[in-house]
Design a protein around this motif. Structure first.
Motif, PDB file in Angstrom:
ATOM      1  N   GLY A  17      22.617  -3.905  -8.293  1.00 41.14           N
ATOM      2  CA  GLY A  17      21.166  -3.718  -8.350  1.00 41.14           C
ATOM      3  C   GLY A  17      20.437  -5.009  -8.661  1.00 41.14           C
ATOM      4  N   THR A  63      20.342  -7.430  -5.636  1.00 35.82           N
ATOM      5  CA  THR A  63      19.417  -6.882  -4.641  1.00 35.82           C
ATOM      6  C   THR A  63      17.972  -7.159  -5.051  1.00 35.82           C
ATOM      7  N   TRP A  64      17.640  -6.927  -6.300  1.00 33.82           N
ATOM      8  CA  TRP A  64      16.277  -7.128  -6.788  1.00 33.82           C
ATOM      9  C   TRP A  64      15.841  -8.582  -6.650  1.00 33.82           C
ATOM     10  N   LEU A  83      15.049  -9.513  -3.079  1.00 32.69           N
ATOM     11  CA  LEU A  83      13.797  -8.912  -2.614  1.00 32.69           C
ATOM     12  C   LEU A  83      12.577  -9.741  -3.012  1.00 32.69           C
ATOM     13  N   SER A 105      22.197 -11.150   4.634  1.00 30.04           N
ATOM     14  CA  SER A 105      21.008 -10.401   5.056  1.00 30.04           C
ATOM     15  C   SER A 105      20.298 -11.108   6.205  1.00 30.04           C
ATOM     16  N   THR A 144      14.095  -7.046   4.132  1.00 32.39           N
ATOM     17  CA  THR A 144      14.220  -6.077   3.035  1.00 32.39           C
ATOM     18  C   THR A 144      15.299  -5.033   3.280  1.00 32.39           C
ATOM     19  N   PHE A 145      15.305  -4.410   4.452  1.00 34.77           N
ATOM     20  CA  PHE A 145      16.272  -3.354   4.718  1.00 34.77           C
ATOM     21  C   PHE A 145      17.703  -3.891   4.645  1.00 34.77           C
ATOM     22  N   LEU A 183      18.756  -4.396   1.017  1.00 35.00           N
ATOM     23  CA  LEU A 183      19.108  -3.115   0.383  1.00 35.00           C
ATOM     24  C   LEU A 183      20.469  -2.611   0.870  1.00 35.00           C
ATOM     25  N   GLY A 194      23.265  -4.564  -0.757  1.00 34.60           N
ATOM     26  CA  GLY A 194      23.408  -4.110  -2.140  1.00 34.60           C
ATOM     27  C   GLY A 194      24.188  -2.813  -2.235  1.00 34.60           C
ATOM     28  N   PHE A 195      23.947  -1.920  -1.295  1.00 31.75           N
ATOM     29  CA  PHE A 195      24.681  -0.651  -1.281  1.00 31.75           C
ATOM     30  C   PHE A 195      26.162  -0.884  -0.970  1.00 31.75           C
TER      31      PHE A 195
END
Length: 468
Positions: free
Chosen positions: A143, A146-147, A150, A326, A354-355, A358, A361-362
């Protein structure tokens, strides 16, 4: 000839585009954060075992392969300043299908890199807080990376610079502690009571070359250490966010590889002197040696302090890796190879994909189901694939397509250096882990099947983002 900016196939401009905000210093610190100099503590045990106690020589072998390849990346960036990295170079210089397969293989490398850093952080955190379930760390760290991503690439660069400075400071302090002990004749054998006396020396050729050396073992160690250098190549994915790309980015890639290689070789030279012989006599787990190394050299307090900071360093590496993958996904989505509405979309405010951030991160949550050894081996497969083809791209683009072979300088730059890079990487291929090779081939077969679907049974080329 400078390649014009890329535009989409419809001729209309996208709602947002990657912004050129990064300078030479930004790129180098992002690269060093990705490489994470303190990783030398984590890999020392396994490479010492593989190289028969010649870790600095394995680093030297890996560095030579990387520097030749770094020059090839620089040449390809000058021709194709795209964030697609090896995917774009092979697509344009060799063949679109080959480009897709290299991009597909690079995804294996890039996607797993954030996972490696989470695994390393979990090792350190579990050593400090052994009663906490590892899933708490995995979810929290995934998390966090990822943050940060972003927030945008400039934020990533500024954070990376601060963390890299402290990493180099920690390594310098560690080397001083080792030198002080070697200077009075002590090694880890004396410290741990494994031998009554073991006279040490500050200067010896043994860490580089001794009667026990085996070239195959050195190359085997170097193959593992390709993982340590992954990051210099990922910088090419920042091409569309770098000012004066064709000048700045090739220099940044070469300097990042060179600086990290020098740090690795100097540090492991003294470490190999201090930890002579079989590493299993010093370390409970030769695949996760940082806690033991820090404790033996500096004591429990030093270990606790550095491990606490090491958690930050591996997360900085994970953040940089997260940024790289990414953007590769973004370029493949922009091309239309992957779903354009998902993978090819940028946030209008931060210009970040962004997508994709995310999604990475998953995927990083899979760190909770695997171990460091297997992931490192798989990263080497993806990295070696990209390295091999980028060297071939230089020969194909400059020597064959453009005929740049009429002067000695051109022959050296566009034939000799990339061929030496290809040969050096080829030697590393010969020693790659069999399990990594097996799963890498399976990943490759899946890529061929997907490519067949996208090209209607290979009747067309995979879609590309066209030039004006």
């Amino acid at each position: 000839m400078r390649i014009p900016p890329l535009t989409n196939t419809s001729g209309t401009q996208p709602a947002a585009s990657l912004q050129k905000t990064l300078l030479l210093g930004h790129i180098i610190v992002i690269g060093l954060a990705y490489i994470q100099p303190m990783t030398l503590f984590d890999t020392f045990g396994m490479v010492s075992e593989s190289s028969i106690q010649h870790v600095p020589t394995s680093y030297l072998f890996a560095l030579l392969a990387v520097l030749f390849t770094a020059l090839s990346y620089g040449n390809m960036i000058k021709r194709y300043p795209s964030s697609g990295s090896a995917y774009t170079y092979v697509q344009r210089a060799i063949h679109p299908n080959a480009g897709f397969m290299v991009g597909w293989s690079s995804l294996l490398d890039y996607i797993l890199s954030p996972m490696v850093n989470i695994l390393l952080a979990v090792i350190y955190l579990s050593d400090i807080f052994p009663s906490v379930n590892h899933w708490v760390w995995v979810i929290g760290l995934a998390g966090l990376t990822t943050w940060v991503n972003l927030r945008g690439i400039k934020f990533v660069a500024n954070l990376s610079g601060l963390i890299v400075f402290f990493q180099l400071l920690v390594i310098a302090i560690f080397i001083i502690l080792v030198i002080k002990q070697l200077a009075v004749g002590d090694t880890a054998m004396n410290t741990l009571g494994l031998a009554q006396t073991h006279n040490a020396t500050l200067w010896s050729s043994d860490p580089f070359w001794s009667e026990h050396v085996k070239v195959g073992a050195l190359i085997s160690g170097a193959t593992i250490l390709c993982f340590s250098f992954t990051g210099f190549d990922a910088l090419s994915s920042l091409a569309e966010e770098t000012k004066d790309t064709e000048k700045v980015l090739p220099r940044a890639i070469f300097l990042t590889a060179l600086i990290s290689g020098i740090v690795f070789i100097i540090a492991t030279y003294f470490m190999q002197l201090y930890f002579p012989g079989n590493p299993s006599q010093y370390f409970e787990d030769v695949n996760a040696t940082q806690p033991d190394i820090l404790r033996i050299v500096g004591g429990e307090f030093f270990k606790s302090v550095v491990l606490s900071f090491a958690i930050v360093t591996v997360m900085a590496s994970g953040i940089s890796a997260h940024a790289g993958v990414s953007r590769l996904m973004y370029v493949m989505g922009r091309d239309g190879v992957f779903n354009k509405k998902f993978f090819g979309k940028l946030d209008p405010k931060t210009a970040a994909p962004t997508f994709n951030i995310l999604l990475v991160g998953f995927i990083a949550l899979a760190a909770g189901f695997t171990d460091l050894d297997h992931v490192v081996s798989l990263i080497s497969f993806g990295a070696l694939t990209a390295f091999s083809f980028v060297n071939l791209c230089v020969i194909s683009q400059y020597a064959l397509r453009e005929g740049r072979t009429k002067t000695p300088k051109d022959i050296v730059n566009y034939v000799v250096i990339p061929m030496l890079g290809f040969i050096a990487v080829g030697a590393l291929w010969l020693q790659i882990d069999h399990v990594a090779l097996k799963w890498g081939i399976i990943w490759g077969v899946a890529g061929v099947l997907f490519l067949g679907y996208k090209t209607k049974g290979f009747k067309t080329h995979p879609p590309q983002y066209k030039q004006d």
